[in-house]
Design an enzyme around this catalytic site. Structure first.
Site, short mmCIF file in Angstrom:
data_model
loop_
_atom_site.label_atom_id
_atom_site.label_comp_id
_atom_site.label_asym_id
_atom_site.label_seq_id
_atom_site.Cartn_x
_atom_site.Cartn_y
_atom_site.Cartn_z
CD GLU A 280 -3.24 -0.53 2.09
OE1 GLU A 280 -4.36 -1.03 1.92
OE2 GLU A 280 -2.96 0.18 3.07
CE LYS A 415 -12.06 0.55 1.71
NZ LYS A 415 -11.71 1.49 2.80
#
Length: 424
Positions: A280, A415
Site C-alpha cells: 500500500e 470500494k
C-alpha cells in the site's frame, strides 16, 4: 538489534556499497526526518516510538489484566492494518499450541473478509465462552468490519446482559459510526491517533490492546521500537536505510518483485503485515516492488521451483533470528533405516540453518539476489524494533520512488465499484 547481510546482493549490482547510500535515499531519509514530504500529516508513528505514551500503556495494561481474568476469548474485528499488525505480533510471540488452562484469553480475528461461513463457524465455536469484542475501525463504516460487527453485536446482546461492557471500540477521536454507537451503548473506547495510518498503527491501541490481552509485554515491544527509532535517526548509514537502498537499487536494475521469506513459522504472519505495509505504501503510479511473503522450507516444495528457475525479476529477503527459542535434538537410530543419522545429535536449528544457507546460495547461483535481516531473537523487544525498522524503510522507499507512502488511493477504487454493485 537488526543486522543486514547483503553478501548475496553484491554480485548483482555494479558499484554497490552498503556504506554509500544513493542520493535519492539520503534525500528521502532527510524528508522523513524533517516531516515535510507528501502525507507528512501521517507521520505520527514516528512520535509514538520517539515518546511512548506511558499513561496509555498503563491504561491498556490494566484493561488487559481485566481481560485475563474475565475473558475466555477476545474477538477482534478489523481489516488491513486494523488486524494484520496485532496478528503478526501475537503469532510471533505466543505458543503455537496454547495450553488449555492458559491465563490469557484466546484472540480471534474476524471482519477481515466477507465469508458468512467463517463468521458463523467462529461464533458457534465461541458459544458458551466468556467473550469480549474489540471492533477496530477509524470510520466504523468499512464494509467487511461493519458487517461483522452488526452480526457480532446482535450475537453478544443475545447472550450477555452486560454486552455493552464487553465491547471495546477502537476508532477516531470524533465522528464515524462507532462513536455514534457509543452514544447509545457507552462502549469503552480507545482512540486511533488521526496522524497514524492503518498500516502503521500496530503500536497504537489498534495493536497494543489485543497484543496485551494475549499476554505479551507491550512495554518491551515499545522499547524495541524506541531503540530502533533512535538508531535509524541517529546513525547513517544504518540497516533500515541500507535495506531501503538495496531495494531501490535492485528495482532500478530490473527486479520488480520482492519475496520476504521466513524459516520459523512464528514469523510467517510478519510477512502478511509487511506485505500490506510495502504494497500500500509503494504501489502507486506504476511504481514499486510487488511484495509477497513465503514460508520456508514449506514453500520451497512449491514456489521453490519458480524462485530457482522462473523469471529473473525477483529479489528475496530472508527474515531470520539468531535465537529462535525452543528446540529439539535429532535422535540417533541404531538401524538408521531412514538414513538420517547424518544429522543425528544435532539440534533442529542446525537443520534450519543448513536449509537457509543452502537456499540463499542456490538462489544466488540461479540469479536471485537475496539479503538477510537477522533479529537477535524472537522477543517483544526484537519484534518492536522490526516494526519500526520496516516502517522507516518503507517511508524512505516511498519518497525515493516519488510517491506518497501514506495514502492508498487504489484501495478506494475497489470500494467504489463494490458499493455500486451492492446498491449503497
Amino acid at each position: 538489534m537488526i543486522r543486514l547481510d547483503d553478501t548475496h546482493v553484491r554480485p548483482f549490482l555494479d558499484d554497490y556499497s552498503s556504506s554509500d547510500l544513493p542520493e535519492a535515499i539520503q534525500t528521502a531519509h532527510a524528508t522523513v526526518q524533517r516531516g515535510d514530504g507528501p502525507g507528512s500529516d501521517f507521520l505520527g508513528w514516528r512520535t509514538l516510538a520517539e515518546s511512548p505514551n506511558e499513561d496509555l500503556i498503563s491504561e491498556i495494561e490494566t484493561h488487559a489484566e481485566r481481560l485475563h481474568s474475565d475473558a475466555d476469548a477476545l474477538l477482534c474485528l478489523g481489516i488491513g492494518g486494523s488486524y494484520l499488525g496485532a496478528k503478526a505480533v501475537i503469532d510471533a510471540l505466543t505458543p503455537y499450541f496454547p495450553a488449555g488452562d492458559n491465563d490469557t484469553p484466546d484472540v480471534y480475528f474476524a471482519g477481515h473478509q466477507t465469508s458468512g461461513a467463517y463468521l458463523k463457524q467462529l461464533l458457534a465455536h465461541l458459544d458458551g465462552q466468556s467473550v469480549f469484542v474489540n471492533v477496530i475501525s477509524k470510520s466504523g463504516t468499512t464494509l467487511e468490519t461493519a458487517l461483522a460487527f452488526r452480526i457480532v453485536r446482535q450475537w453478544m446482546e443475545e447472550r450477555f446482559d452486560d454486552a455493552d461492557d464487553r465491547i471495546i471500540a477502537t476508532t477516531s477521536p470524533e465522528g464515524g459510526a462507532l462513536n455514534a454507537l457509543r452514544e447509545d451503548h457507552a462502549y469503552t473506547r480507545y482512540v486511533i491517533p488521526p496522524d497514524v495510518g492503518g498500516r502503521f498503527s500496530v503500536l497504537t491501541p489498534v495493536g497494543l490492546l489485543p497484543i496485551a490481552a494475549a499476554g505479551i509485554d507491550i512495554r518491551a515491544l515499545m522499547n524495541g521500537a524506541s531503540e530502533m527509532h533512535d538508531h535509524v535517526n541517529g546513525t547513517t548509514p544504518n540497516a533500515s536505510l541500507q535495506y531501503a537502498a538495496l531495494r531501490y537499487a535492485l528495482l532500478h536494475a530490473g527486479y520488480d518483485v520482492e519475496v520476504l521469506a521466513t524459516f520459523e513459522p512464528s514469523l510467517a504472519s510478519i510477512g502478511g503485515w509487511w506485505q500490506q505495509l510495502f504494497g500500500e505504501s509503494e504501489g502507486k503510479d506504476g511504481k514499486g516492488l510487488f511484495p509477497a511473503s513465503v514460508e520456508y522450507t514449506t514453500d520451497l516444495h512449491s514456489l521453490g521451483q519458480y524462485m530457482q528457475d522462473g523469471q529473473r525479476i525477483v529479489m528475496e529477503t530472508f527474515l531470520m533470528a539468531e535465537d529462535a527459542g525452543e528446540d529439539l535434538t535429532v535422535p540417533t537410530s541404531e538401524a538408521d533405516l531412514d538414513g538420517l543419522n547424518y544429522v543425528a545429535d544435532r539440534p533442529m536449528r542446525a537443520v534450519t540453518q543448513g536449509a537457509y544457507e543452502g537456499t540463499a546460495q542456490a538462489h544466488t547461483d540461479g540469479g536471485v539476489p537475496n539479503c538477510t535481516l537477522w533479529l537477535d531473537d524472537i522477543s517483544p523487544r526484537s519484534v518492536g524494533a522490526l516494526i519500526y525498522f520496516f516502517e522507516h524503510a518503507v517511508a524512505v522507499s516511498g519518497y525515493a520512488l516519488g510517491v506518497n507512502p501514506f495514502n492508498q488511493p487504489g484501495v478506494e477504487d475497489y470500494k467504489r465499484e463494490m458499493y455500486q454493485r451492492l446498491g449503497r
